[in-house]
Design a protein around this motif. Structure first.
Motif, PDB file in Angstrom:
ATOM      1  N   ASP A  11       7.806   0.385  -2.268  1.00 14.21           N
ATOM      2  CA  ASP A  11       8.547   1.610  -1.984  1.00 14.21           C
ATOM      3  C   ASP A  11      10.051   1.393  -2.100  1.00 14.21           C
ATOM      4  O   ASP A  11      10.516   0.283  -2.383  1.00 14.21           O
ATOM      5  CB  ASP A  11       8.170   2.193  -0.619  1.00 14.21           C
ATOM      6  CG  ASP A  11       8.612   1.333   0.550  1.00 14.21           C
ATOM      7  OD1 ASP A  11       9.519   0.496   0.392  1.00 14.21           O
ATOM      8  OD2 ASP A  11       8.059   1.513   1.649  1.00 14.21           O
ATOM      9  N   CYS A  17       3.320  -1.352  -0.705  1.00 10.32           N
ATOM     10  CA  CYS A  17       2.479  -0.242  -0.248  1.00 10.32           C
ATOM     11  C   CYS A  17       1.210  -0.780   0.414  1.00 10.32           C
ATOM     12  O   CYS A  17       0.897  -0.428   1.528  1.00 10.32           O
ATOM     13  CB  CYS A  17       2.113   0.660  -1.426  1.00 10.32           C
ATOM     14  SG  CYS A  17       0.926   1.955  -1.012  1.00 10.32           S
ATOM     15  N   HIS A  33       0.192   6.428  -5.706  1.00  5.07           N
ATOM     16  CA  HIS A  33       1.041   5.860  -6.748  1.00  5.07           C
ATOM     17  C   HIS A  33       0.484   6.126  -8.152  1.00  5.07           C
ATOM     18  O   HIS A  33       1.255   6.272  -9.100  1.00  5.07           O
ATOM     19  CB  HIS A  33       1.269   4.363  -6.506  1.00  5.07           C
ATOM     20  CG  HIS A  33       2.245   4.126  -5.403  1.00  5.07           C
ATOM     21  ND1 HIS A  33       1.860   3.706  -4.147  1.00  5.07           N
ATOM     22  CD2 HIS A  33       3.590   4.305  -5.353  1.00  5.07           C
ATOM     23  CE1 HIS A  33       2.933   3.612  -3.382  1.00  5.07           C
ATOM     24  NE2 HIS A  33       3.990   3.971  -4.083  1.00  5.07           N
TER      25      HIS A  33
END
Length: 153
Positions: A11, A17, A33
């Motif tokens: 991020d 993540c 994503h």
């Protein structure tokens, strides 16, 4: 990809993540994503298509008579920025308290709005109902009131 690994995206704060990767994903990215990558590439391809279209030919993305719209809905203290060609059906499928605004546009405009309000993103298409976003939705509502009225028919 490797079923035991988590999402490999990082991020904005340089934190991994690590959400789970869906079965069959072509790369080690979580669902959120993968969607971000899809929206990015869709906008990129639309730009390339527009630049390479032969004179007098409409790009494939413009051949459908129904027009895409970007919509803003509020649900509690969250706002969703999404896009659809069938707003009534989309709204019927989504929990929401209020349709805030509608503007013409497709995935490219939606992706641009997502980038614009990135600091307020909760997850996916959902954002905190921050004053900046609420103010933007109010401006969109004023500029495109006819589209909002049409959606309520």
């Amino acid at each position: 990809m490797d079923q035991d690994s988590g999402c490999q995206a990082v991020d904005d704060g340089a934190q991994p993540c690590d959400d789970s990767v869906p079965d069959g994903a072509p790369v080690d990215l979580c669902r959120n994503h993968l969607i971000k990558a899809y929206l990015f590439m869709r906008a990129e391809l639309a730009e390339v298509e527009a630049k390479t279209a032969l004179p007098g030919m409409r790009p494939v993305s413009e051949c459908d008579d129904r027009k895409n719209v970007v919509y803003y809905i509020r649900f509690g203290d969250r706002i969703k920025i999404g896009t659809t060609k069938d707003l009534r059906r989309r709204l019927a499928a989504l929990p929401h308290d209020e349709l805030l605004a509608v503007e013409p546009g497709g995935y490219d405009i939606e992706a641009s709005r997502h980038r614009q309000f990135q600091p307020h993103r909760i997850s996916g298409d959902w954002f905190k109902a921050h004053a900046d976003l609420a103010s933007h939705a109010a401006c969109v509502r004023e500029q495109h009131f006819g589209m909002l009225a049409e959606a309520h028919r």
